[in-house]
Design an enzyme around this catalytic site. Structure first.
Site, short mmCIF file in Angstrom:
data_model
loop_
_atom_site.label_atom_id
_atom_site.label_comp_id
_atom_site.label_asym_id
_atom_site.label_seq_id
_atom_site.Cartn_x
_atom_site.Cartn_y
_atom_site.Cartn_z
N LYS A 13 0.84 -1.22 0.00
CA LYS A 13 0.00 0.00 0.00
C LYS A 13 0.86 1.26 0.00
CE LYS A 13 -1.84 -1.05 4.01
NZ LYS A 13 -1.12 -2.30 4.34
N ARG A 88 -9.33 1.17 9.20
CA ARG A 88 -8.87 -0.18 9.50
C ARG A 88 -9.88 -0.98 10.30
NH1 ARG A 88 -2.94 0.70 9.21
NH2 ARG A 88 -2.03 -1.32 9.56
N ARG A 127 11.95 -5.48 4.93
CA ARG A 127 11.76 -4.05 4.68
C ARG A 127 12.75 -3.20 5.48
NH1 ARG A 127 5.97 -1.55 5.42
NH2 ARG A 127 6.08 -2.70 7.37
N ARG A 160 11.82 -1.39 10.92
CA ARG A 160 10.74 -0.97 11.82
C ARG A 160 10.63 -1.95 12.98
NH1 ARG A 160 5.45 0.37 8.22
NH2 ARG A 160 4.45 -0.80 9.88
N ARG A 171 0.19 -8.84 13.54
CA ARG A 171 -0.44 -7.82 12.68
C ARG A 171 -1.30 -8.46 11.61
NH1 ARG A 171 4.69 -4.95 10.75
NH2 ARG A 171 3.30 -3.82 9.34
P1 AP5 Z 1 4.94 -1.52 1.89
O1 AP5 Z 1 4.54 -0.77 0.67
O2 AP5 Z 1 5.68 -0.80 2.95
O3 AP5 Z 1 3.66 -2.30 2.47
P2 AP5 Z 1 2.38 -1.75 3.24
O4 AP5 Z 1 1.19 -2.43 2.66
O5 AP5 Z 1 2.38 -0.26 3.24
O6 AP5 Z 1 2.67 -2.37 4.66
P3 AP5 Z 1 2.71 -1.73 6.13
O7 AP5 Z 1 3.42 -2.76 6.97
O8 AP5 Z 1 3.31 -0.36 6.14
O9 AP5 Z 1 1.25 -1.68 6.44
P4 AP5 Z 1 0.61 -1.73 7.80
O10 AP5 Z 1 -0.78 -1.49 7.38
O11 AP5 Z 1 0.82 -2.93 8.62
O12 AP5 Z 1 1.39 -0.63 8.66
P5 AP5 Z 1 1.10 0.88 8.95
O13 AP5 Z 1 2.38 1.60 8.82
O14 AP5 Z 1 -0.08 1.38 8.20
O15 AP5 Z 1 5.80 -2.79 1.41
C1 AP5 Z 1 6.35 -3.69 2.36
C2 AP5 Z 1 7.75 -4.16 1.85
O16 AP5 Z 1 7.58 -4.90 0.65
C3 AP5 Z 1 8.71 -3.00 1.50
O17 AP5 Z 1 10.00 -3.38 1.85
C4 AP5 Z 1 8.59 -2.85 -0.02
O18 AP5 Z 1 9.78 -2.36 -0.61
C5 AP5 Z 1 8.28 -4.29 -0.45
N1 AP5 Z 1 7.38 -4.37 -1.59
C6 AP5 Z 1 6.30 -3.58 -1.89
N2 AP5 Z 1 5.69 -3.99 -3.03
C7 AP5 Z 1 6.40 -5.09 -3.44
C8 AP5 Z 1 6.27 -5.97 -4.56
N3 AP5 Z 1 5.29 -5.82 -5.48
N4 AP5 Z 1 7.15 -7.00 -4.67
C9 AP5 Z 1 8.14 -7.18 -3.74
N5 AP5 Z 1 8.32 -6.36 -2.67
C10 AP5 Z 1 7.46 -5.34 -2.53
O19 AP5 Z 1 0.66 0.81 10.47
C11 AP5 Z 1 1.57 0.49 11.50
C12 AP5 Z 1 0.84 0.42 12.84
O20 AP5 Z 1 0.25 1.70 13.15
C13 AP5 Z 1 -0.33 -0.56 12.90
O21 AP5 Z 1 0.09 -1.88 13.21
C14 AP5 Z 1 -1.18 0.06 14.03
O22 AP5 Z 1 -0.64 -0.25 15.28
C15 AP5 Z 1 -1.02 1.54 13.78
N6 AP5 Z 1 -2.08 2.08 12.90
C16 AP5 Z 1 -1.88 2.65 11.66
N7 AP5 Z 1 -3.06 3.03 11.15
C17 AP5 Z 1 -4.01 2.72 12.06
C18 AP5 Z 1 -5.42 2.84 12.09
N8 AP5 Z 1 -6.09 3.37 11.05
N9 AP5 Z 1 -6.08 2.40 13.19
C19 AP5 Z 1 -5.41 1.86 14.24
N10 AP5 Z 1 -4.08 1.69 14.26
C20 AP5 Z 1 -3.39 2.12 13.19
#
Ligand code: AP5
Length: 218
Positions: A13, A88, A127, A160, A171
């Site tokens: 994402k 979420r 990552r 991270r 997660r």
């Molecule tokens: P990346 O693009 O970083 O993946 P992502 O889907 O953004 O994954 P996240 O782990 O950031 O999502 P998340 O939803 O768990 O975490 P968030 O930061 O929102 O890609 C991942 C890796 O793969 C990278 O190394 C990239 O280079 C690689 N990659 C990408 N595409 C690829 C491909 N096609 N092929 C190969 N490799 C690829 O949230 C973190 C925490 O914050 C949550 O756990 C929660 O505690 C809190 N939080 C955030 N938002 C909320 C909310 N709305 N409500 C409550 N808590 C929240």
């Protein structure tokens, strides 16, 4: 263009949101990035969020809804945006619908990135992100030119806290329980598109652009 990106942790994402935002001058609103920034600055929000994030759980809905309400209020009315990581939970989705109804600016499309679980774990544990500009890399799939250094700003690449394997597994469970039900919610509203998120970053970006084109967005 007002978009929501949905998908499990590691689905890509953030990577796709970054590309799309750069290509079409959209604002990328990532709740994960906002929270991590707050944690590193030790603000009241950060102090409240840290314990939930460290365990791979979700920060409470009222905190997140308040945060997004403020962020959207401060956005220029003609700015397009991508919401990455919000909503979420069902209460977050319902609150967002209400906020946008009041602004008379509904979401155009919700994109769900679908990736097999085994790939997600590998993507997350490999990552690395820049400690300065926060750009995201992967040790194997999207490596920086110089080991451990950001291509853009020469910052140091770090892992991270919540990308350790045990937290990643939690997660993924939380996603299935709390977030996956949103697919049905947006499908019913007829604004959901599912995209195969496997394959290279370029291939996924092509699919994303095709979906946006076919919905007369861009
Ligand atoms: P990346 O693009 O970083 O993946 P992502 O889907 O953004 O994954 P996240 O782990 O950031 O999502 P998340 O939803 O768990 O975490 P968030 O930061 O929102 O890609 C991942 C890796 O793969 C990278 O190394 C990239 O280079 C690689 N990659 C990408 N595409 C690829 C491909 N096609 N092929 C190969 N490799 C690829 O949230 C973190 C925490 O914050 C949550 O756990 C929660 O505690 C809190 N939080 C955030 N938002 C909320 C909310 N709305 N409500 C409550 N808590 C929240």
């Amino acid at each position: 263009m007002r978009l929501i990106f949905l998908g499990p942790p590691g689905a890509g994402k953030g990577t796709q949101a970054q590309r799309l935002a750069e290509r079409y001058s959209l604002v990328k609103i990532s709740t994960g990035d906002i929270l991590r920034e707050a944690v590193s600055r030790k603000t009241p929000l950060g102090l409240q969020a840290k314990s939930f994030m460290d365990k791979g759980g979700l920060v409470p809905d009222d905190v997140m809804i308040g945060l997004i309400r403020e962020r959207l209020k401060n956005l220029d009315s003609d700015s397009g945006y991508v919401l990455d990581g919000f909503p979420r939970t069902l209460p977050q989705a319902q609150a967002l619908s209400k906020i946008l109804e009041d602004q008379k600016a509904p979401i155009d499309r919700v994109i769900s990135f679908e990736v097999p679980k085994r790939d997600l774990v590998r993507r997350l544990t490999g990552r690395r992100s820049c400690n300065l500009c926060k750009r995201v890399y992967h040790l194997d799939f999207n490596a920086s030119k110089q080991a451990n250094r950001c291509d853009m700003c020469d910052g140091v690449l770090v892992q991270r806290e919540d990308d350790r394997e045990e937290t990643v597994r939690n997660r993924l469970k939380v996603y299935e329980k709390e977030t996956a039900p949103l697919l049905k919610y947006y499908d019913k509203k007829k604004i959901l598109s599912r995209i195969d998120g496997a394959g290279s970053i370029d291939a996924v970006f092509d699919r994303l652009q095709k979906v946006l084109n076919s919905n007369n967005l861009q």
